[in-house]
Write a protein that holds these residues in place. Structure first.
Motif, PDB file in Angstrom:
ATOM      1  N   GLU A  50       0.789  -1.173   0.125  1.00  0.00           N
ATOM      2  CA  GLU A  50       0.048   0.108   0.081  1.00  0.00           C
ATOM      3  C   GLU A  50       0.939   1.255  -0.104  1.00  0.00           C
ATOM      4  O   GLU A  50       1.947   1.228   0.745  1.00  0.00           O
ATOM      5  CB  GLU A  50      -0.532   0.062   1.404  1.00  0.00           C
ATOM      6  CG  GLU A  50      -1.752  -0.954   1.083  1.00  0.00           C
ATOM      7  CD  GLU A  50      -2.806  -1.070   2.373  1.00  0.00           C
ATOM      8  OE1 GLU A  50      -3.731  -1.788   2.442  1.00  0.00           O
ATOM      9  OE2 GLU A  50      -2.528  -0.092   3.372  1.00  0.00           O
TER      10      GLU A  50
ATOM     11  N   ARG B 187       2.050   2.238  -7.663  1.00  0.00           N
ATOM     12  CA  ARG B 187       0.970   2.815  -6.804  1.00  0.00           C
ATOM     13  C   ARG B 187       1.554   4.303  -6.356  1.00  0.00           C
ATOM     14  O   ARG B 187       0.604   5.211  -6.054  1.00  0.00           O
ATOM     15  CB  ARG B 187       0.952   1.947  -5.446  1.00  0.00           C
ATOM     16  CG  ARG B 187       0.152   0.636  -5.922  1.00  0.00           C
ATOM     17  CD  ARG B 187      -0.141  -0.313  -4.813  1.00  0.00           C
ATOM     18  NE  ARG B 187      -1.046  -1.264  -5.466  1.00  0.00           N
ATOM     19  CZ  ARG B 187      -0.757  -2.464  -5.318  1.00  0.00           C
ATOM     20  NH1 ARG B 187       0.439  -2.853  -4.847  1.00  0.00           N
ATOM     21  NH2 ARG B 187      -1.520  -3.397  -5.712  1.00  0.00           N
TER      22      ARG B 187
ATOM     23  N   HIS C  55      -4.644   2.109  -3.086  1.00  0.00           N
ATOM     24  CA  HIS C  55      -4.640   0.960  -2.361  1.00  0.00           C
ATOM     25  C   HIS C  55      -5.371  -0.058  -2.995  1.00  0.00           C
ATOM     26  O   HIS C  55      -6.538   0.172  -3.419  1.00  0.00           O
ATOM     27  CB  HIS C  55      -5.206   1.217  -0.845  1.00  0.00           C
ATOM     28  CG  HIS C  55      -4.524   2.429   0.086  1.00  0.00           C
ATOM     29  ND1 HIS C  55      -3.587   1.840   0.838  1.00  0.00           N
ATOM     30  CD2 HIS C  55      -4.868   3.649   0.014  1.00  0.00           C
ATOM     31  CE1 HIS C  55      -3.218   3.075   1.780  1.00  0.00           C
ATOM     32  NE2 HIS C  55      -3.938   4.100   1.007  1.00  0.00           N
TER      33      HIS C  55
END
Length: 156
Positions: free
Chosen positions: A66, A147, A154
């Motif tokens: 994440e 990411r 997430h």
């Protein structure tokens, strides 16, 4: 430059711990990291499809990152799923969790790919197992790069 100058502080300390103990004790240290690997939070334990497999590992292991924020300063959280009966694989995951969790995206992406070899475990574990840890690191870095480019993304 020493073998740890280019590593984040926590990961450098782990490498130094492994290289400081006699070769016979390194496997025991790896087992300690295996026992310290945190359990998955419910959001992943209940949704294993959100985790990426690491086929380079001899044992089934899955991971997910994440990234909180965007760009180089985004903070990284790591999550692993590895069976208790696979202590070597869990140990490698534990090392990566302790050494990388909470760092910025830039710090994670700057980690050299040869970290598994720096642990001085070649006498204790097979090259195939070391490639498994390298596979985990490669997937972590790829997920972080993807990411960190998207705000607060997430997988769950």
């Amino acid at each position: 430059m020493t073998a740890t100058d280019d590593l984040p502080e926590a990961l450098a300390a782990i490498v130094e711990d492994f290289t400081a103990v006699p070769a016979a004790d390194r496997l025991q240290l790896l087992l300690e990291f295996s026992r310290d690997l945190p359990d998955l939070p419910e959001r992943y334990a209940d949704h294993p499809e959100l985790l990426e497999p690491v086929p380079e590992c001899q044992s089934p292991i899955f991971l997910v990152t994440e990234v909180d924020g965007t760009g180089d300063d985004a903070r990284v959280s790591l999550f692993f799923s590895a069976p208790q009966e696979s202590p070597t694989t869990r140990g490698f995951a534990g090392i990566l969790h302790e050494g990388l969790d909470g760092l910025t995206a830039a710090e994670v992406l700057a980690v050299p790919n040869d970290v598994p070899q720096r642990l001085a475990l070649a006498e204790a574990v097979s090259p195939l197992r070391l490639r498994g840890m390298a596979g985990m690191l490669a997937r972590i870095k790829r997920q972080v790069a993807e990411r960190a480019a998207v705000a607060g993304q997430h997988p769950a």
